[in-house]
Design a protein around this motif. Structure first.
Motif, PDB file in Angstrom:
ATOM      1  N   LEU A 159       1.593   3.822  -4.316  1.00 45.19           N
ATOM      2  CA  LEU A 159       2.224   5.113  -4.042  1.00 45.19           C
ATOM      3  C   LEU A 159       1.956   5.560  -2.605  1.00 45.19           C
ATOM      4  O   LEU A 159       2.824   6.148  -1.961  1.00 45.19           O
ATOM      5  N   GLU A 160       0.775   5.286  -2.111  1.00 49.47           N
ATOM      6  CA  GLU A 160       0.439   5.636  -0.726  1.00 49.47           C
ATOM      7  C   GLU A 160       1.324   4.866   0.257  1.00 49.47           C
ATOM      8  O   GLU A 160       1.801   5.425   1.249  1.00 49.47           O
ATOM      9  N   ALA A 161       1.561   3.594  -0.020  1.00 47.25           N
ATOM     10  CA  ALA A 161       2.439   2.786   0.838  1.00 47.25           C
ATOM     11  C   ALA A 161       3.857   3.350   0.831  1.00 47.25           C
ATOM     12  O   ALA A 161       4.523   3.407   1.877  1.00 47.25           O
ATOM     13  N   LYS A 162       4.325   3.772  -0.347  1.00 47.89           N
ATOM     14  CA  LYS A 162       5.661   4.362  -0.442  1.00 47.89           C
ATOM     15  C   LYS A 162       5.738   5.662   0.360  1.00 47.89           C
ATOM     16  O   LYS A 162       6.734   5.924   1.039  1.00 47.89           O
ATOM     17  N   ALA A 222      -3.018   9.569  -8.216  1.00 46.71           N
ATOM     18  CA  ALA A 222      -2.447  10.146  -6.997  1.00 46.71           C
ATOM     19  C   ALA A 222      -2.896   9.376  -5.764  1.00 46.71           C
ATOM     20  O   ALA A 222      -2.247   9.432  -4.724  1.00 46.71           O
ATOM     21  N   ASN A 223      -4.001   8.658  -5.857  1.00 49.37           N
ATOM     22  CA  ASN A 223      -4.515   7.867  -4.740  1.00 49.37           C
ATOM     23  C   ASN A 223      -4.192   6.382  -4.884  1.00 49.37           C
ATOM     24  O   ASN A 223      -4.841   5.544  -4.280  1.00 49.37           O
ATOM     25  N   ASP A 224      -3.194   6.061  -5.682  1.00 48.64           N
ATOM     26  CA  ASP A 224      -2.790   4.680  -5.913  1.00 48.64           C
ATOM     27  C   ASP A 224      -2.276   4.073  -4.603  1.00 48.64           C
ATOM     28  O   ASP A 224      -1.455   4.675  -3.909  1.00 48.64           O
ATOM     29  N   LYS A 266       3.966   6.480   2.999  1.00 44.17           N
ATOM     30  CA  LYS A 266       3.972   6.144   4.423  1.00 44.17           C
ATOM     31  C   LYS A 266       5.339   5.651   4.861  1.00 44.17           C
ATOM     32  O   LYS A 266       5.826   6.006   5.943  1.00 44.17           O
ATOM     33  N   LEU A 267       5.974   4.838   4.019  1.00 47.93           N
ATOM     34  CA  LEU A 267       7.301   4.320   4.342  1.00 47.93           C
ATOM     35  C   LEU A 267       8.309   5.461   4.412  1.00 47.93           C
ATOM     36  O   LEU A 267       9.138   5.505   5.335  1.00 47.93           O
ATOM     37  N   ARG A 268       8.254   6.373   3.464  1.00 48.34           N
ATOM     38  CA  ARG A 268       9.163   7.529   3.484  1.00 48.34           C
ATOM     39  C   ARG A 268       8.955   8.365   4.747  1.00 48.34           C
ATOM     40  O   ARG A 268       9.912   8.821   5.374  1.00 48.34           O
ATOM     41  N   ALA A 269       7.696   8.594   5.110  1.00 48.61           N
ATOM     42  CA  ALA A 269       7.394   9.369   6.304  1.00 48.61           C
ATOM     43  C   ALA A 269       7.919   8.673   7.549  1.00 48.61           C
ATOM     44  O   ALA A 269       8.455   9.317   8.457  1.00 48.61           O
ATOM     45  N   LYS A 270       7.778   7.358   7.585  1.00 56.25           N
ATOM     46  CA  LYS A 270       8.255   6.577   8.724  1.00 56.25           C
ATOM     47  C   LYS A 270       9.771   6.672   8.830  1.00 56.25           C
ATOM     48  O   LYS A 270      10.328   6.873   9.920  1.00 56.25           O
ATOM     49  N   LEU A 271      10.469   6.544   7.691  1.00 62.73           N
ATOM     50  CA  LEU A 271      11.930   6.658   7.680  1.00 62.73           C
ATOM     51  C   LEU A 271      12.375   8.063   8.077  1.00 62.73           C
ATOM     52  O   LEU A 271      13.364   8.228   8.801  1.00 62.73           O
TER      53      LEU A 271
END
Length: 161
Positions: free
Chosen positions: A145-148, A140-142, A150-155
């Motif tokens: 996955l964390e980058a993904k 879960a702390n990969d 953040k990208l989703r949140a940004k979008l």
């Protein structure tokens, strides 16, 4: 050929008439008075532990924003899910309009509360054991996955503007 003698005291009469403090005194090699104190201390410790767990449960239920989900998850953690008419976490999730992952999240959280800080509390209905939970926690702390995330949140933030 000699005939084998049957064991005497079947059933064991002494075990049926010994009081708990006598059994405790024999087991630990202490006097009856000390055995009584051990029993009293053990019962007191058990009551205090139960009171702490119960206060944690009540406190979390009071603070809950989704009490229905919390109660269902608590029932599953206790192993009483069959009593509420649901056969699985998926059924509960559908009934409440949430994801199965959310139900599982709360079930595992309740399991930790009910354990009272010890690993002795375990219910056979859980598929993951403590040894595998760390693996799932690490995944879960990969960083990928964390980058993904953040990208989703940004979008999402961009769409909401």
């Amino acid at each position: 050929m000699m005939k084998k003698q049957p064991d005497s005291y079947e059933p064991d009469i002494a075990a049926m008439i010994d009081r708990p403090e006598e059994i405790m005194a024999d087991k630990y090699g202490v006097s009856i008075a000390v055995a009584l104190r051990i029993i009293a201390d053990r019962e007191d410790l058990a009551r205090r532990g139960q009171a702490q767990i119960l206060s944690s449960v009540i406190g979390q239920l009071i603070q809950s924003r989704n009490i229905n989900l919390q109660v269902h998850a608590l029932a599953i953690a206790f192993g009483m899910d069959h009593l509420n008419g649901a056969h699985s976490q998926s059924e509960i999730a559908k009934e409440l309009g949430v994801t199965r992952a959310l139900v599982s999240h709360y079930v595992l959280a309740w399991r930790d509360v009910l354990a009272g800080g010890i690993g002795a509390f375990d219910n056979r209905t859980f598929r993951k054991r403590d040894s595998t939970r760390e693996i799932y926690r690490q995944s879960a702390n990969d960083p990928v996955l964390e980058a993904k995330r953040k990208l989703r949140a940004k979008l999402q933030a961009k769409r909401n503007k």
